[in-house]
Each structure stands twice: as C-alpha cells, then as structure tokens.
Motif scaffolding. Structure first.
Motif, PDB file in Angstrom:
ATOM      1  N   ASP A  67      -2.790  13.111  12.792  1.00 59.37           N
ATOM      2  CA  ASP A  67      -3.968  14.039  13.299  1.00 59.37           C
ATOM      3  C   ASP A  67      -3.667  15.350  12.629  1.00 59.37           C
ATOM      4  O   ASP A  67      -2.603  15.715  12.131  1.00 59.37           O
ATOM      5  N   TRP A  68      -4.864  15.722  12.088  1.00 57.67           N
ATOM      6  CA  TRP A  68      -4.983  16.953  11.096  1.00 57.67           C
ATOM      7  C   TRP A  68      -6.181  17.791  11.748  1.00 57.67           C
ATOM      8  O   TRP A  68      -7.070  17.332  12.369  1.00 57.67           O
ATOM      9  N   ARG A  69      -6.120  19.248  11.249  1.00 59.26           N
ATOM     10  CA  ARG A  69      -7.093  20.062  11.508  1.00 59.26           C
ATOM     11  C   ARG A  69      -7.647  20.898  10.146  1.00 59.26           C
ATOM     12  O   ARG A  69      -6.747  21.094   9.396  1.00 59.26           O
ATOM     13  N   LYS A  70      -8.611  21.382  10.315  1.00 57.69           N
ATOM     14  CA  LYS A  70      -9.141  22.039   9.099  1.00 57.69           C
ATOM     15  C   LYS A  70     -10.616  22.846   9.112  1.00 57.69           C
ATOM     16  O   LYS A  70     -11.243  22.698  10.092  1.00 57.69           O
ATOM     17  N   GLU A  71     -11.025  23.695   8.322  1.00 57.68           N
ATOM     18  CA  GLU A  71     -12.233  24.289   8.387  1.00 57.68           C
ATOM     19  C   GLU A  71     -13.224  23.436   8.061  1.00 57.68           C
ATOM     20  O   GLU A  71     -12.862  22.227   7.422  1.00 57.68           O
ATOM     21  N   LYS A  72     -14.340  23.185   8.821  1.00 53.23           N
ATOM     22  CA  LYS A  72     -15.502  22.092   8.730  1.00 53.23           C
ATOM     23  C   LYS A  72     -15.803  21.831   7.291  1.00 53.23           C
ATOM     24  O   LYS A  72     -16.117  20.854   6.959  1.00 53.23           O
ATOM     25  N   GLN A  73     -15.966  22.931   6.343  1.00 52.36           N
ATOM     26  CA  GLN A  73     -16.861  22.861   5.136  1.00 52.36           C
ATOM     27  C   GLN A  73     -15.681  22.306   3.955  1.00 52.36           C
ATOM     28  O   GLN A  73     -16.163  22.169   2.767  1.00 52.36           O
ATOM     29  N   ILE A  74     -14.457  22.326   4.172  1.00 52.68           N
ATOM     30  CA  ILE A  74     -13.423  21.979   3.283  1.00 52.68           C
ATOM     31  C   ILE A  74     -13.305  20.593   2.967  1.00 52.68           C
ATOM     32  O   ILE A  74     -13.492  19.582   4.135  1.00 52.68           O
ATOM     33  N   PHE A  75     -12.606  19.986   1.908  1.00 54.38           N
ATOM     34  CA  PHE A  75     -12.353  18.579   1.824  1.00 54.38           C
ATOM     35  C   PHE A  75     -11.086  18.277   2.853  1.00 54.38           C
ATOM     36  O   PHE A  75     -10.194  19.102   3.372  1.00 54.38           O
ATOM     37  N   ASP A  76     -11.247  16.966   3.171  1.00 53.99           N
ATOM     38  CA  ASP A  76     -10.183  16.415   4.036  1.00 53.99           C
ATOM     39  C   ASP A  76      -8.735  16.195   3.442  1.00 53.99           C
ATOM     40  O   ASP A  76      -8.783  16.311   2.069  1.00 53.99           O
ATOM     41  N   PRO A  77      -7.770  16.216   4.118  1.00 51.45           N
ATOM     42  CA  PRO A  77      -6.553  15.852   3.362  1.00 51.45           C
ATOM     43  C   PRO A  77      -6.467  14.683   2.937  1.00 51.45           C
ATOM     44  O   PRO A  77      -7.154  13.605   3.350  1.00 51.45           O
ATOM     45  N   ILE A  78      -5.511  14.350   1.996  1.00 50.39           N
ATOM     46  CA  ILE A  78      -5.246  12.879   1.237  1.00 50.39           C
ATOM     47  C   ILE A  78      -3.858  12.480   1.532  1.00 50.39           C
ATOM     48  O   ILE A  78      -2.869  13.169   1.512  1.00 50.39           O
ATOM     49  N   PHE A  79      -3.930  11.242   2.148  1.00 53.69           N
ATOM     50  CA  PHE A  79      -2.675  10.514   2.259  1.00 53.69           C
ATOM     51  C   PHE A  79      -2.347   9.288   1.561  1.00 53.69           C
ATOM     52  O   PHE A  79      -3.047   8.557   1.276  1.00 53.69           O
ATOM     53  N   GLU A  80      -1.177   9.210   0.965  1.00 54.52           N
ATOM     54  CA  GLU A  80      -1.077   8.165   0.124  1.00 54.52           C
ATOM     55  C   GLU A  80       0.762   7.783   0.247  1.00 54.52           C
ATOM     56  O   GLU A  80       1.395   8.724   0.801  1.00 54.52           O
ATOM     57  N   CYS A  81       0.790   6.957  -0.006  1.00 60.52           N
ATOM     58  CA  CYS A  81       2.288   5.937   0.205  1.00 60.52           C
ATOM     59  C   CYS A  81       2.601   5.148  -0.937  1.00 60.52           C
ATOM     60  O   CYS A  81       2.010   4.312  -1.248  1.00 60.52           O
ATOM     61  N   LEU A  82       3.624   5.646  -1.634  1.00 62.24           N
ATOM     62  CA  LEU A  82       4.294   4.835  -2.658  1.00 62.24           C
ATOM     63  C   LEU A  82       5.519   4.263  -2.294  1.00 62.24           C
ATOM     64  O   LEU A  82       6.376   4.609  -1.818  1.00 62.24           O
ATOM     65  N   MET A  83       5.598   2.694  -2.293  1.00 61.98           N
ATOM     66  CA  MET A  83       6.685   1.985  -1.794  1.00 61.98           C
ATOM     67  C   MET A  83       7.481   1.352  -3.116  1.00 61.98           C
ATOM     68  O   MET A  83       6.772   0.831  -4.032  1.00 61.98           O
ATOM     69  N   LEU A  84       8.650   1.271  -3.079  1.00 56.74           N
ATOM     70  CA  LEU A  84       9.192   0.549  -4.423  1.00 56.74           C
ATOM     71  C   LEU A  84      10.833   0.275  -4.013  1.00 56.74           C
ATOM     72  O   LEU A  84      11.424   0.707  -2.984  1.00 56.74           O
ATOM     73  N   SER A  85      11.118  -0.885  -4.795  1.00 58.23           N
ATOM     74  CA  SER A  85      12.578  -1.396  -4.684  1.00 58.23           C
ATOM     75  C   SER A  85      12.876  -1.952  -5.684  1.00 58.23           C
ATOM     76  O   SER A  85      12.032  -2.240  -6.743  1.00 58.23           O
ATOM     77  N   SER A  86      14.236  -2.617  -5.898  1.00 57.95           N
ATOM     78  CA  SER A  86      14.550  -3.389  -7.052  1.00 57.95           C
ATOM     79  C   SER A  86      15.834  -4.207  -6.616  1.00 57.95           C
ATOM     80  O   SER A  86      16.531  -3.890  -5.877  1.00 57.95           O
ATOM     81  N   ILE A  87      15.757  -5.206  -7.376  1.00 59.51           N
ATOM     82  CA  ILE A  87      17.050  -6.266  -6.965  1.00 59.51           C
ATOM     83  C   ILE A  87      17.261  -6.773  -8.497  1.00 59.51           C
ATOM     84  O   ILE A  87      16.271  -7.406  -9.166  1.00 59.51           O
ATOM     85  N   GLY A  88      18.183  -6.589  -8.716  1.00 57.14           N
ATOM     86  CA  GLY A  88      18.750  -6.951 -10.078  1.00 57.14           C
ATOM     87  C   GLY A  88      17.784  -6.254 -11.181  1.00 57.14           C
ATOM     88  O   GLY A  88      17.778  -5.059 -11.082  1.00 57.14           O
ATOM     89  N   ASN A  89      17.099  -6.984 -12.045  1.00 58.52           N
ATOM     90  CA  ASN A  89      16.360  -6.658 -13.063  1.00 58.52           C
ATOM     91  C   ASN A  89      14.988  -6.479 -12.690  1.00 58.52           C
ATOM     92  O   ASN A  89      14.129  -6.303 -13.299  1.00 58.52           O
TER      93      ASN A  89
END
Length: 179
Positions: A140-162
């Motif tokens: 949930d977020w708030r902002k001035e009406k005329q500005i851009f919305d926030p951006i939400f991103e997720c980077l997921m990673l893992s490794s097994i061996g090589n």
C-alpha cells in the motif's frame, strides 16, 4: 532412477561435501534499505491528503525442479523504486504472504518515505522458505496525484553446483485512490 540421475546425485554429493567453508552471520551483509527504515518514518496525518494505491508482486522463495518433491530455494531482492525526480512516495504497508495466502510478515509497521529517484529494498534470504513457491507481496502506498506511481520489482536467484537460476517479476497496480 536413471543412470544419468545417479551420476548427477553422486556429483552433487561430492560438490556439496567438499564445501568446508562455513558462512557466519558476520559474513552476511545487512540488506540495503531495511536497516535504515526507522529513520524514514512519517506520520499518517501527513499522508491523508495524498492519492493512494496498491500493488501486487509475485515472489518465489523456492521453485520446483523435475518433480513436485524436488525444490530449489531462492534468495529474493524486492526493489521499491521512486521514478520521480522531485517528489517523495510513501509506503504504508509491505505485507508478505505465503503460497496459501497466510500473512508471513509486514515489513512496514508505520509509514515510511522513498525519496525522489531512490530505491529501497527488502531481502528474502535463500534459506527463508516461509513464502514457498507461490509467495507474494501486497504493498500500500501514497503519493501526490500528478506524479508517477512507484515501481516494484523482484529479482530471485540461486545456484546448485555449476547451475544458476535467476528471474524477475514486476508489480501490478491493483487500484488507485483507495477510500
């Protein structure tokens, strides 16, 4: 079990067994953004006149590989970005839900600000499997009406061996101007 699978399991056991170096808490860098959130607090009364919105973000703390019984844990970095040059955005809630929809935790207990052009982050450690394969956030977020919305991103990673795995998800705005 196929011969190829047996060789892979033997290889995996040898690789994992040869790892003698232990990681301790002092070796882990604290997540960026989370440690200083106490310094970002704002009062709710300052936000009452602002436009509000809600964003959904998929986050996977593990994925299936080959079968339902084989899972790979993933680390996740959730980025909350303010794409505005001159205006601040306010985050009022960051709820983390597990696969069945049960609330795991809320990262924002009181409203915080995200400064112009700033990114703050939430880190879900690889060993934190609470979210499961269908975890998600509701912001949930708030902002001035005329500005851009926030951006939400997720980077997921893992490794097994090589082998390494990485992918990203992007938030979806659900509603704006919540009553």
């Amino acid at each position: 079990m196929t011969l190829r699978m047996r060789f892979f399991l033997i290889y995996l056991i040898l690789v994992l067994g040869s790892c003698n170096e232990k990681v301790t808490n002092k070796d882990i860098i604290p997540p960026l953004g989370v440690s200083d959130w106490e310094n970002r607090l704002v009062t709710q009364s300052n936000l009452d006149s602002l436009s509000s919105g809600q964003t959904y973000l998929s986050v996977y703390s593990e994925i299936y590989i080959n079968t339902e019984k084989e899972r790979i844990p993933l680390g996740a970095t959730i980025s909350i970005k303010n794409p505005n040059r001159n205006d601040t955005i306010f985050l009022t809630s960051a709820e983390y839900f597990e696969t069945s929809g049960k609330l795991v935790r809320n990262y924002v207990k009181s409203p915080i600000y995200v400064a112009p052009m700033e990114t703050i982050e939430i880190v879900i450690e690889r060993l934190d499997k609470e979210g499961g394969s269908g975890a998600n956030f509701l912001f949930d977020w708030r902002k001035e009406k005329q500005i851009f919305d926030p951006i939400f991103e997720c980077l997921m990673l893992s490794s097994i061996g090589n082998r390494s795995f990485s992918f990203s998800t992007h938030g979806h705005n659900l509603v704006t101007d919540i009553p």
